[in-house]
Scaffold this motif. Sequence first.
Motif, PDB file in Angstrom:
ATOM      1  N   LEU A 182      -4.823  -8.602  -7.077  1.00 14.10           N
ATOM      2  CA  LEU A 182      -5.675  -7.439  -6.865  1.00 14.10           C
ATOM      3  C   LEU A 182      -4.930  -6.121  -7.065  1.00 14.10           C
ATOM      4  O   LEU A 182      -5.518  -5.131  -7.502  1.00 14.10           O
ATOM      5  CB  LEU A 182      -6.267  -7.478  -5.453  1.00 14.10           C
ATOM      6  CG  LEU A 182      -7.341  -8.532  -5.174  1.00 14.10           C
ATOM      7  CD1 LEU A 182      -7.764  -8.484  -3.710  1.00 14.10           C
ATOM      8  CD2 LEU A 182      -8.552  -8.327  -6.067  1.00 14.10           C
ATOM      9  N   SER A 183      -3.640  -6.101  -6.744  1.00 17.26           N
ATOM     10  CA  SER A 183      -2.897  -4.839  -6.797  1.00 17.26           C
ATOM     11  C   SER A 183      -2.253  -4.559  -8.150  1.00 17.26           C
ATOM     12  O   SER A 183      -1.642  -3.496  -8.329  1.00 17.26           O
ATOM     13  CB  SER A 183      -1.812  -4.830  -5.700  1.00 17.26           C
ATOM     14  OG  SER A 183      -0.906  -5.912  -5.863  1.00 17.26           O
ATOM     15  N   VAL A 184      -2.402  -5.464  -9.114  1.00 12.64           N
ATOM     16  CA  VAL A 184      -1.852  -5.230 -10.464  1.00 12.64           C
ATOM     17  C   VAL A 184      -2.441  -3.964 -11.087  1.00 12.64           C
ATOM     18  O   VAL A 184      -1.834  -3.357 -11.970  1.00 12.64           O
ATOM     19  CB  VAL A 184      -2.125  -6.468 -11.355  1.00 12.64           C
ATOM     20  CG1 VAL A 184      -1.968  -6.152 -12.835  1.00 12.64           C
ATOM     21  CG2 VAL A 184      -1.167  -7.595 -10.983  1.00 12.64           C
ATOM     22  N   VAL A 185      -3.605  -3.533 -10.595  1.00 12.81           N
ATOM     23  CA  VAL A 185      -4.276  -2.366 -11.174  1.00 12.81           C
ATOM     24  C   VAL A 185      -3.427  -1.105 -11.101  1.00 12.81           C
ATOM     25  O   VAL A 185      -3.679  -0.146 -11.853  1.00 12.81           O
ATOM     26  CB  VAL A 185      -5.630  -2.122 -10.468  1.00 12.81           C
ATOM     27  CG1 VAL A 185      -6.587  -3.256 -10.765  1.00 12.81           C
ATOM     28  CG2 VAL A 185      -5.446  -1.951  -8.959  1.00 12.81           C
ATOM     29  N   VAL A 186      -2.426  -1.056 -10.229  1.00 19.96           N
ATOM     30  CA  VAL A 186      -1.626   0.169 -10.103  1.00 19.96           C
ATOM     31  C   VAL A 186      -0.758   0.405 -11.330  1.00 19.96           C
ATOM     32  O   VAL A 186      -0.350   1.547 -11.585  1.00 19.96           O
ATOM     33  CB  VAL A 186      -0.740   0.127  -8.834  1.00 19.96           C
ATOM     34  CG1 VAL A 186      -1.586  -0.071  -7.596  1.00 19.96           C
ATOM     35  CG2 VAL A 186       0.327  -0.952  -8.935  1.00 19.96           C
ATOM     36  N   VAL A 187      -0.466  -0.627 -12.105  1.00 22.41           N
ATOM     37  CA  VAL A 187       0.415  -0.464 -13.271  1.00 22.41           C
ATOM     38  C   VAL A 187      -0.228   0.405 -14.347  1.00 22.41           C
ATOM     39  O   VAL A 187       0.354   1.425 -14.764  1.00 22.41           O
ATOM     40  CB  VAL A 187       0.834  -1.841 -13.825  1.00 22.41           C
ATOM     41  CG1 VAL A 187       1.687  -1.668 -15.079  1.00 22.41           C
ATOM     42  CG2 VAL A 187       1.597  -2.634 -12.774  1.00 22.41           C
ATOM     43  N   PRO A 188      -1.443   0.073 -14.856  1.00 23.66           N
ATOM     44  CA  PRO A 188      -2.064   0.959 -15.850  1.00 23.66           C
ATOM     45  C   PRO A 188      -2.342   2.360 -15.297  1.00 23.66           C
ATOM     46  O   PRO A 188      -2.181   3.353 -16.021  1.00 23.66           O
ATOM     47  CB  PRO A 188      -3.373   0.241 -16.213  1.00 23.66           C
ATOM     48  CG  PRO A 188      -3.187  -1.167 -15.784  1.00 23.66           C
ATOM     49  CD  PRO A 188      -2.287  -1.109 -14.603  1.00 23.66           C
ATOM     50  N   ALA A 189      -2.763   2.440 -14.037  1.00 21.22           N
ATOM     51  CA  ALA A 189      -3.069   3.746 -13.451  1.00 21.22           C
ATOM     52  C   ALA A 189      -1.830   4.623 -13.358  1.00 21.22           C
ATOM     53  O   ALA A 189      -1.885   5.834 -13.610  1.00 21.22           O
ATOM     54  CB  ALA A 189      -3.696   3.562 -12.074  1.00 21.22           C
ATOM     55  N   SER A 190      -0.690   4.034 -13.000  1.00 21.09           N
ATOM     56  CA  SER A 190       0.562   4.795 -12.919  1.00 21.09           C
ATOM     57  C   SER A 190       0.972   5.317 -14.290  1.00 21.09           C
ATOM     58  O   SER A 190       1.432   6.463 -14.419  1.00 21.09           O
ATOM     59  CB  SER A 190       1.672   3.917 -12.332  1.00 21.09           C
ATOM     60  OG  SER A 190       1.350   3.472 -11.036  1.00 21.09           O
ATOM     61  N   LEU A 191       0.812   4.484 -15.309  1.00 22.45           N
ATOM     62  CA  LEU A 191       1.157   4.909 -16.667  1.00 22.45           C
ATOM     63  C   LEU A 191       0.279   6.086 -17.093  1.00 22.45           C
ATOM     64  O   LEU A 191       0.767   7.059 -17.689  1.00 22.45           O
ATOM     65  CB  LEU A 191       0.981   3.735 -17.631  1.00 22.45           C
ATOM     66  CG  LEU A 191       1.494   3.947 -19.059  1.00 22.45           C
ATOM     67  CD1 LEU A 191       2.997   4.168 -19.062  1.00 22.45           C
ATOM     68  CD2 LEU A 191       1.143   2.750 -19.937  1.00 22.45           C
TER      69      LEU A 191
END
Length: 468
Positions: A179-188
């Motif tokens: 569920l928390s993998v979403v932070v990777v694209p958002a951080s980029l």
Amino acid sequence: LTFPLLSVTLLVSFGSSMLYGYNLSAVHIKDFYNATWSRRYGHGLAPRPLTLLYSLTVSIFALGGLVGSLLVGVLVERYGRNGALSRSALLVLMAGGFMGFSRELGSPEMVIIGRCITGLHSGICLSVVPLYLGEIAPKNLRGFLGLMPSIFICLGVFFAQVLGLPELLGEDRFWPLFLSVVVVPASLQLLLLHCFPESPRYLLIERNDICGATKALRRFLGTAEVQDVIKEMKEEQRSLSSVEMASVWQLLWDPSVRWQTLSVVVVNAGMQLSGIDAIWFYTNTIFENAGIPISQIPYTTVGTGTVEVVAGLIGCFTIEKLGRRPLLIRMKTHPRDTGYEARGHRPVGVPQPCVPLQTTLPWMRYVGVICVVGIIAGFCMGPAGVPFLMTAELFTQSHRPAAYIVGGSLNWLCNFTVGFIFPFLQMSAGAFCYLFFCGICLLVALYVYLVIPETKNKTFMEISHIFA
């Protein structure tokens, strides 16, 4: 097609649109909810309350999306298109933290809050991304760049399917990480989006910043000769000099844009009421009843996701050749249900149909699999992305944000409605329930053919004059 144009398109599609597709998938966390309830109160949850809690976790995403779509107008007017996308990325970082640490802190509430925040982000970005790309793209590239977000939505679904495989993050102990993998694209996106300028149309028409708009155009178009584009935007600015930014209420009651507004309503509502979500809901069950072993269904679903991505790419590269109207009219009518039981992989919280739907002809089940793949491919080639693109093209600057609020709200409401009524429609009508969606598809295709003009290679003012 310049490097800055392509880069910013890929960046916002990867950091925003892909997350919408990824979050359409819900992981199995019922055991966590049950165990947490047992630790708190000394007894587990009964099946009905447990299903209700899990249904809330899934459906809260759509409710957050509806709220986000209603905030679009305020955000893009105050912060601009680029600024709204940058700030919305912070929501994903917050949501990722809530969901990632929920099991460590023993809090199902954190999962629900995280899902709601990701829905809020998706509701904002589902409208702002095509709005931003539609305004920065030259008229001959609006179709190509405008469909890029729909490809990344398909990629988001595909990545969720791949990461959900047992060999990767499909095990129960990995669901917080899933569920928390979403932070990777958002951080980029948060780190890199500030490197690209704001929408030139926003800078010139709404902020009267001619110097900033000129610099942005030169950056995006890769040439110093931008006088023609500046002239076209100034003409639009002059035509709107006595017009304020329209609210949703003003948009709905403005007779000068009545047909544009109706067209946005028809194509956005028709996209969801075509029944594509009903097909997606039961894909796994169709595969199961076609005789595919349960252990192989996740890999078969990944294959379906691959077809979605390829179909989206085909639509992206053909839209400027075929135009918008032919791709919209490809809203496929649905085949007669080939018979399957809504069990096992049904949508969370959806009641079981009273009478299982089964066929006595095994070969018809394989026809059903082929039809499902064909429907998904046809949908991803055009109807999945063209409505958002056309919302930007059918309106001038003063009405565009309000139009995205209307289109986005209808999109989320119809999405929720189809998911809610489909099981009951299936129970009452059986295999004939797909005739309802078939009728909707035919009506929308007829409306597009008779009313909506082709917008390919036309400026926003030219499109407005056609409707006038």
